[in-house]
Design a protein around this motif. Structure first.
Motif, short mmCIF file in Angstrom:
data_model
loop_
_atom_site.label_atom_id
_atom_site.label_comp_id
_atom_site.label_asym_id
_atom_site.label_seq_id
_atom_site.Cartn_x
_atom_site.Cartn_y
_atom_site.Cartn_z
N UNK A 76 -11.45 2.05 -6.78
CA UNK A 76 -11.01 1.93 -5.39
C UNK A 76 -11.69 3.02 -4.58
N UNK A 77 -11.90 2.76 -3.33
CA UNK A 77 -12.61 3.77 -2.53
C UNK A 77 -12.13 3.77 -1.08
N UNK A 78 -12.35 4.91 -0.43
CA UNK A 78 -11.98 5.06 0.97
C UNK A 78 -13.06 4.40 1.83
N UNK A 79 -12.63 3.54 2.75
CA UNK A 79 -13.59 2.83 3.60
C UNK A 79 -14.25 3.76 4.61
N UNK A 80 -13.67 4.95 4.79
CA UNK A 80 -14.20 5.91 5.76
C UNK A 80 -15.13 6.93 5.12
N UNK A 81 -14.66 7.65 4.07
CA UNK A 81 -15.48 8.72 3.48
C UNK A 81 -16.02 8.36 2.09
N UNK A 82 -15.70 7.18 1.58
CA UNK A 82 -16.20 6.67 0.28
C UNK A 82 -15.61 7.37 -0.94
N UNK A 83 -14.64 8.25 -0.73
CA UNK A 83 -14.04 8.93 -1.88
C UNK A 83 -13.42 7.89 -2.83
N UNK A 84 -13.61 8.13 -4.15
CA UNK A 84 -13.09 7.18 -5.13
C UNK A 84 -11.67 7.51 -5.57
N UNK A 85 -10.93 6.47 -5.86
CA UNK A 85 -9.55 6.64 -6.30
C UNK A 85 -9.26 5.74 -7.50
N UNK A 86 -8.32 6.18 -8.35
CA UNK A 86 -7.91 5.37 -9.49
C UNK A 86 -6.87 4.35 -9.02
N UNK A 87 -6.46 3.52 -9.95
CA UNK A 87 -5.50 2.46 -9.63
C UNK A 87 -4.12 3.05 -9.29
N UNK A 88 -3.85 4.27 -9.79
CA UNK A 88 -2.56 4.90 -9.49
C UNK A 88 -2.35 5.06 -7.99
N UNK A 89 -3.43 5.37 -7.30
CA UNK A 89 -3.34 5.57 -5.85
C UNK A 89 -2.90 4.27 -5.16
N UNK A 99 3.37 1.81 1.83
CA UNK A 99 2.94 0.42 1.67
C UNK A 99 1.41 0.26 1.67
N UNK A 100 0.69 1.20 2.29
CA UNK A 100 -0.76 1.10 2.37
C UNK A 100 -1.38 2.39 1.85
N UNK A 101 -2.26 2.32 0.84
CA UNK A 101 -2.87 3.54 0.33
C UNK A 101 -3.89 4.13 1.32
N UNK A 102 -3.66 5.38 1.67
CA UNK A 102 -4.49 6.06 2.67
C UNK A 102 -5.16 7.27 2.03
N UNK A 103 -6.43 7.46 2.34
CA UNK A 103 -7.21 8.59 1.83
C UNK A 103 -6.76 9.89 2.49
N UNK A 104 -7.09 11.03 1.87
CA UNK A 104 -6.72 12.32 2.47
C UNK A 104 -7.42 12.52 3.82
N UNK A 105 -8.51 11.76 4.05
CA UNK A 105 -9.20 11.87 5.33
C UNK A 105 -8.56 10.96 6.39
N UNK A 106 -7.58 10.17 5.98
CA UNK A 106 -6.91 9.27 6.91
C UNK A 106 -7.46 7.85 6.87
N UNK A 107 -8.55 7.65 6.11
CA UNK A 107 -9.16 6.32 6.02
C UNK A 107 -8.37 5.37 5.10
#
Ligand code: ZN
Length: 238
Positions: free
Chosen positions: A127-140, A146-154
């Protein structure tokens, strides 16, 4: 059927350049349903058919509803590789299978030990952030309700090809290369009705195309060996 399995066994014994092309039927024996074949069930609980919910525009417009469905129906973390995944990994270790091309997004081929897996439709495990491309595991995805949000807000998106989205070019070209050079192409557990993925098998130029499927497909007449049965039954006997 036993005679055909013996024939397949001999073909595999004689080759070191096999490509496997698989679909949902590979994972049903691991308890992962083919959402297309049970379409009707979802209408009871969801307002839209799965093809609509799993589309790019729905993801953007109704992100919360998308994730509700996605967590409920697309993530099967407890699923384990079945005999087909295990045998395919074994054949790769024996330097017989060169690549597994899959339409599945469950990561079970890698769990079974396969290394060269070409995931045409991506993977729920990435999984990845649509804004900064940071990758995330399925746990996130599971925890970010209700919606998984990146630490950058993306907004975080699964690395899964949704309806309306194109396939990853680099994965497709690797798949085409492997299929076009294959000595044997084993096609299993797919109705070959999902395009453009299904059209990739047209790149096979050899004369040993084995088709293993429970139901009839539009490619049956083009196969060199047709086995109408469950994959598990066939692979358990290889
Ligand atoms: Zn971000």
């Amino acid at each position: 059927m036993q005679r055909k399995i013996t024939q397949l066994k001999q073909m595999i014994a004689d080759s070191d350049n096999i490509v496997f092309f698989g679909g949902a039927g590979v994972s049903t024996e691991s308890g992962i349903p083919d959402f297309r074949s049970v379409d009707g069930l979802y209408h009871l609980k969801y307002d839209y058919p799965p093809e609509t919910i799993l589309s790019h525009s729905f993801f953007i417009r109704y992100t919360e509803q998308f994730y509700e469905f996605y967590r409920d129906k697309m993530i099967y973390e407890e699923a384990k590789p079945n005999i087909t995944h295990i045998k395919l990994a074994e054949l790769e270790r024996q330097k017989k299978i060169r690549a597994v091309v899959t339409q599945n997004i469950d990561g079970l081929h890698q769990k079974a030990g396969s290394k060269n897996v070409l995931e045409l439709h991506g993977s729920v495990l990435r999984n990845y952030c649509m804004n900064c491309q940071k990758h995330y595991t399925i746990d996130k995805i599971k925890e970010g309700k209700p919606i998984p949000i990146c630490e950058c807000g993306g907004l975080i998106k699964p690395d899964v090809v949704l309806y309306e989205e194109g396939l990853d070019d680099s994965v497709v070209s690797k798949a085409i290369k492997a299929i076009s050079k294959a000595d044997i192409l084993i096609v299993g557990g797919t109705s070959l009705s999902v395009y453009p993925a299904a059209s990739l098998i047209r790149y096979y130029t050899g004369n040993k195309m084995i088709l293993i499927n429970k139901s009839v497909t539009s490619y049956d007449s083009q196969s060199d060996l047709l086995i109408q049965g469950g994959l598990g039954e066939v692979f358990a006997n290889l």
